[in-house]
Design an enzyme around this catalytic site. Structure first.
Site, PDB file in Angstrom:
ATOM      1  N   GLY A  39       1.068  -1.404   4.909  1.00 51.17           N
ATOM      2  CA  GLY A  39       1.394  -0.107   3.692  1.00 51.17           C
ATOM      3  C   GLY A  39       2.289   0.926   4.944  1.00 51.17           C
ATOM      4  O   GLY A  39       3.336   1.204   4.617  1.00 51.17           O
ATOM      5  N   HIS A  40       1.454   1.504   6.231  1.00 49.18           N
ATOM      6  CA  HIS A  40       2.168   2.316   7.115  1.00 49.18           C
ATOM      7  C   HIS A  40       3.554   1.548   7.550  1.00 49.18           C
ATOM      8  O   HIS A  40       4.345   1.802   7.576  1.00 49.18           O
ATOM      9  CB  HIS A  40       1.032   2.402   8.232  1.00 49.18           C
ATOM     10  CG  HIS A  40       1.304   3.572   9.235  1.00 49.18           C
ATOM     11  ND1 HIS A  40       1.355   4.627   9.141  1.00 49.18           N
ATOM     12  CD2 HIS A  40       1.512   2.979  10.793  1.00 49.18           C
ATOM     13  CE1 HIS A  40       2.060   5.250  10.286  1.00 49.18           C
ATOM     14  NE2 HIS A  40       2.504   3.950  11.291  1.00 49.18           N
ATOM     15  N   HIS A  45      -5.801   3.673  -1.601  1.00 50.31           N
ATOM     16  CA  HIS A  45      -6.586   4.078  -0.994  1.00 50.31           C
ATOM     17  C   HIS A  45      -7.292   5.622  -1.446  1.00 50.31           C
ATOM     18  O   HIS A  45      -6.643   5.904  -0.491  1.00 50.31           O
ATOM     19  CB  HIS A  45      -6.638   3.659   0.684  1.00 50.31           C
ATOM     20  CG  HIS A  45      -8.169   3.557   1.054  1.00 50.31           C
ATOM     21  ND1 HIS A  45      -8.110   2.549   1.878  1.00 50.31           N
ATOM     22  CD2 HIS A  45      -8.938   4.246   1.105  1.00 50.31           C
ATOM     23  CE1 HIS A  45      -9.643   2.941   2.288  1.00 50.31           C
ATOM     24  NE2 HIS A  45     -10.493   3.890   2.305  1.00 50.31           N
ATOM     25  N   THR A  88      -8.468   6.204   9.234  1.00 51.56           N
ATOM     26  CA  THR A  88      -7.753   4.902   9.208  1.00 51.56           C
ATOM     27  C   THR A  88      -8.995   4.361   8.668  1.00 51.56           C
ATOM     28  O   THR A  88      -9.668   4.086   9.778  1.00 51.56           O
ATOM     29  CB  THR A  88      -6.724   4.634   9.442  1.00 51.56           C
ATOM     30  OG1 THR A  88      -6.400   3.291   9.028  1.00 51.56           O
ATOM     31  CG2 THR A  88      -6.743   4.466  10.750  1.00 51.56           C
ATOM     32  N   ARG A 119      -8.979   9.032  -0.915  1.00 47.82           N
ATOM     33  CA  ARG A 119     -10.581   9.178  -0.269  1.00 47.82           C
ATOM     34  C   ARG A 119     -10.887  10.578  -1.384  1.00 47.82           C
ATOM     35  O   ARG A 119     -10.308  11.092  -1.524  1.00 47.82           O
ATOM     36  CB  ARG A 119      -9.684   9.541   1.106  1.00 47.82           C
ATOM     37  CG  ARG A 119      -9.653   8.711   2.263  1.00 47.82           C
ATOM     38  CD  ARG A 119      -8.805   8.318   3.713  1.00 47.82           C
ATOM     39  NE  ARG A 119      -9.718   7.106   4.303  1.00 47.82           N
ATOM     40  CZ  ARG A 119      -9.063   6.078   4.172  1.00 47.82           C
ATOM     41  NH1 ARG A 119      -7.565   6.152   3.662  1.00 47.82           N
ATOM     42  NH2 ARG A 119      -9.353   5.107   5.067  1.00 47.82           N
ATOM     43  N   GLU A 170      -8.966   0.005  -2.942  1.00 47.62           N
ATOM     44  CA  GLU A 170      -9.420  -0.134  -1.735  1.00 47.62           C
ATOM     45  C   GLU A 170     -10.298   1.480  -1.348  1.00 47.62           C
ATOM     46  O   GLU A 170      -9.941   2.569  -1.887  1.00 47.62           O
ATOM     47  CB  GLU A 170      -9.041  -0.365  -0.315  1.00 47.62           C
ATOM     48  CG  GLU A 170      -8.302  -0.953  -0.242  1.00 47.62           C
ATOM     49  CD  GLU A 170      -6.772  -0.870   1.034  1.00 47.62           C
ATOM     50  OE1 GLU A 170      -6.720  -2.514   1.744  1.00 47.62           O
ATOM     51  OE2 GLU A 170      -7.156   0.111   1.566  1.00 47.62           O
ATOM     52  N   HIS A 212      -4.045  -4.959   8.073  1.00 48.76           N
ATOM     53  CA  HIS A 212      -3.808  -2.694   8.897  1.00 48.76           C
ATOM     54  C   HIS A 212      -3.318  -3.411  10.116  1.00 48.76           C
ATOM     55  O   HIS A 212      -3.636  -4.284  10.672  1.00 48.76           O
ATOM     56  CB  HIS A 212      -5.767  -3.477   9.203  1.00 48.76           C
ATOM     57  CG  HIS A 212      -5.865  -2.115  10.151  1.00 48.76           C
ATOM     58  ND1 HIS A 212      -6.290  -1.008   9.299  1.00 48.76           N
ATOM     59  CD2 HIS A 212      -5.769  -0.810  10.755  1.00 48.76           C
ATOM     60  CE1 HIS A 212      -5.750   0.225   9.766  1.00 48.76           C
ATOM     61  NE2 HIS A 212      -5.843  -0.383  10.704  1.00 48.76           N
ATOM     62  N   ASP A 213      -1.832  -2.710  10.247  1.00 51.75           N
ATOM     63  CA  ASP A 213      -0.861  -3.173  11.234  1.00 51.75           C
ATOM     64  C   ASP A 213      -0.561  -4.119  11.516  1.00 51.75           C
ATOM     65  O   ASP A 213      -0.005  -5.022  12.483  1.00 51.75           O
ATOM     66  CB  ASP A 213      -1.964  -2.898  12.825  1.00 51.75           C
ATOM     67  CG  ASP A 213      -2.207  -1.321  13.248  1.00 51.75           C
ATOM     68  OD1 ASP A 213      -2.311  -0.758  12.006  1.00 51.75           O
ATOM     69  OD2 ASP A 213      -2.740  -1.104  13.711  1.00 51.75           O
ATOM     70  N   ARG A 248       4.095  18.884   1.520  1.00 49.66           N
ATOM     71  CA  ARG A 248       4.878  19.639   0.769  1.00 49.66           C
ATOM     72  C   ARG A 248       5.064  19.932  -0.236  1.00 49.66           C
ATOM     73  O   ARG A 248       5.123  20.947  -1.212  1.00 49.66           O
ATOM     74  CB  ARG A 248       6.521  19.037   1.112  1.00 49.66           C
ATOM     75  CG  ARG A 248       6.946  19.161   2.255  1.00 49.66           C
ATOM     76  CD  ARG A 248       7.880  20.262   2.842  1.00 49.66           C
ATOM     77  NE  ARG A 248       9.030  21.652   2.425  1.00 49.66           N
ATOM     78  CZ  ARG A 248      10.308  21.359   1.922  1.00 49.66           C
ATOM     79  NH1 ARG A 248      10.341  20.548   3.089  1.00 49.66           N
ATOM     80  NH2 ARG A 248      10.271  21.814   1.530  1.00 49.66           N
ATOM     81  N   HIS A 291      -4.178  12.129   0.781  1.00 47.34           N
ATOM     82  CA  HIS A 291      -2.614  10.789   0.288  1.00 47.34           C
ATOM     83  C   HIS A 291      -2.922  10.988  -1.018  1.00 47.34           C
ATOM     84  O   HIS A 291      -2.193  11.731  -1.886  1.00 47.34           O
ATOM     85  CB  HIS A 291      -2.242   9.679   1.530  1.00 47.34           C
ATOM     86  CG  HIS A 291      -3.715   9.246   2.108  1.00 47.34           C
ATOM     87  ND1 HIS A 291      -4.730   8.472   1.063  1.00 47.34           N
ATOM     88  CD2 HIS A 291      -4.440   9.593   3.003  1.00 47.34           C
ATOM     89  CE1 HIS A 291      -5.487   8.141   1.655  1.00 47.34           C
ATOM     90  NE2 HIS A 291      -4.953   8.306   2.596  1.00 47.34           N
ATOM     91  N   ASN A 297       1.199  -1.075   0.108  1.00 42.12           N
ATOM     92  CA  ASN A 297       0.174  -0.188   0.198  1.00 42.12           C
ATOM     93  C   ASN A 297       0.932   1.526  -0.320  1.00 42.12           C
ATOM     94  O   ASN A 297       1.344   1.555   0.945  1.00 42.12           O
ATOM     95  CB  ASN A 297      -0.867   0.216   0.929  1.00 42.12           C
ATOM     96  CG  ASN A 297      -2.156   1.068   1.528  1.00 42.12           C
ATOM     97  OD1 ASN A 297      -1.394   2.155   1.428  1.00 42.12           O
ATOM     98  ND2 ASN A 297      -3.245   1.134   1.434  1.00 42.12           N
TER      99      ASN A 297
END
Length: 238
Positions: free
Chosen positions: A214-215, A43, A101, A45, A70, A191-192, A18, A50, A7
């Site tokens: 991703g994160h 993903h 999230t 939004r 997603e 997720h996580d 920036r 992002h 992701n």
């Protein structure tokens, strides 16, 4: 082997902080594939905080493995984008407007009629569908009635409880995956998930087709480098 989809949202978050085009989100997608990932996830939004809709359009023709989008299918803008770019997979997430999230899966019983209808729209366009669900047997049973191809198990509860009792943390996911497989559903997860908890999860959740990360992966890349980090995650899945 379970596939790894990277992701790249956090690359876009950094760029947007920036302005300009650094880091290059399109290059991040292409490099993920070049460095061994089995796919790329985005993903978008509505506020484009992002990934931007223009990013999705730019990335799609360049992906040669799997492109997974997603998002909240209750937003017409999202539906239109998916039908326009035709990713390999669309993952339907029940986000609220402005949600930071994703933090829960669909209630597949309460929203059965809606899910059946929207999944039919995407499948008619030749797009594989997956729906975000909690590891609850009733929700898995309900998902099978919607016509979806896959479910994506929402793994934050596993990640939160992993350090306390990994066996107890993974147990609902093992049961959910077994039931999904019995019903003919493919199984994704995300997720996580990270370098500490991924291997145990993959070894204890049967029939796991794909994880989307991703994160944690982008955070690790700051220390280990992007290519090396992707290889580290792939090793956890072997």
């Amino acid at each position: 082997m379970t596939k790894l989809s990277v992701n790249i949202n956090k690359f876009a978050t950094l760029r947007n902080s920036r302005g300009g085009s650094n880091p290059d989100v399109v290059k991040a997608a292409m490099d993920a594939e070049a460095f061994g990932a089995n796919g790329v996830t985005v993903h978008p939004r509505p506020d484009e905080r992002h990934i931007r809709y223009a990013d999705v359009r730019a990335i799609r023709p360049l992906i040669t493995t799997e492109f997974n989008i997603e998002g909240n299918c209750q937003e017409q803008k999202f539906i239109d984008l998916v039908l326009e770019v035709k990713p390999h997979q669309v993952t339907l997430v029940p986000d609220a407007l402005g949600q930071i999230t994703s933090n829960h899966g669909w209630d597949t019983l309460r929203h059965a009629d809606y899910l059946r209808e929207i999944i039919g729209v995407f499948k008619a366009a030749g797009i594989r569908t997956s729906i975000f669900v909690d590891p609850v047997i009733n929700m898995i049973n309900g998902a099978a009635e919607t016509g979806t191809d896959r479910v994506e198990l929402y793994t934050e509860p596993y990640a939160v409880h992993f350090a306390l009792d990994r066996e107890a943390a993974v147990a609902p996911f093992t049961a959910a995956a077994k039931r999904a497989h019995e019903l003919g559903l493919g199984i994704n997860a995300g997720h996580d998930l990270d370098l500490q908890n991924l291997q145990f999860f993959a070894r204890n959740v049967p029939h796991l087709a794909e994880v989307s990360i991703g994160h944690a992966l982008v955070c690790d890349a700051l220390y280990y480098g992007y290519e090396n980090t992707i290889q580290l995650y792939l090793r956890q899945l072997k």
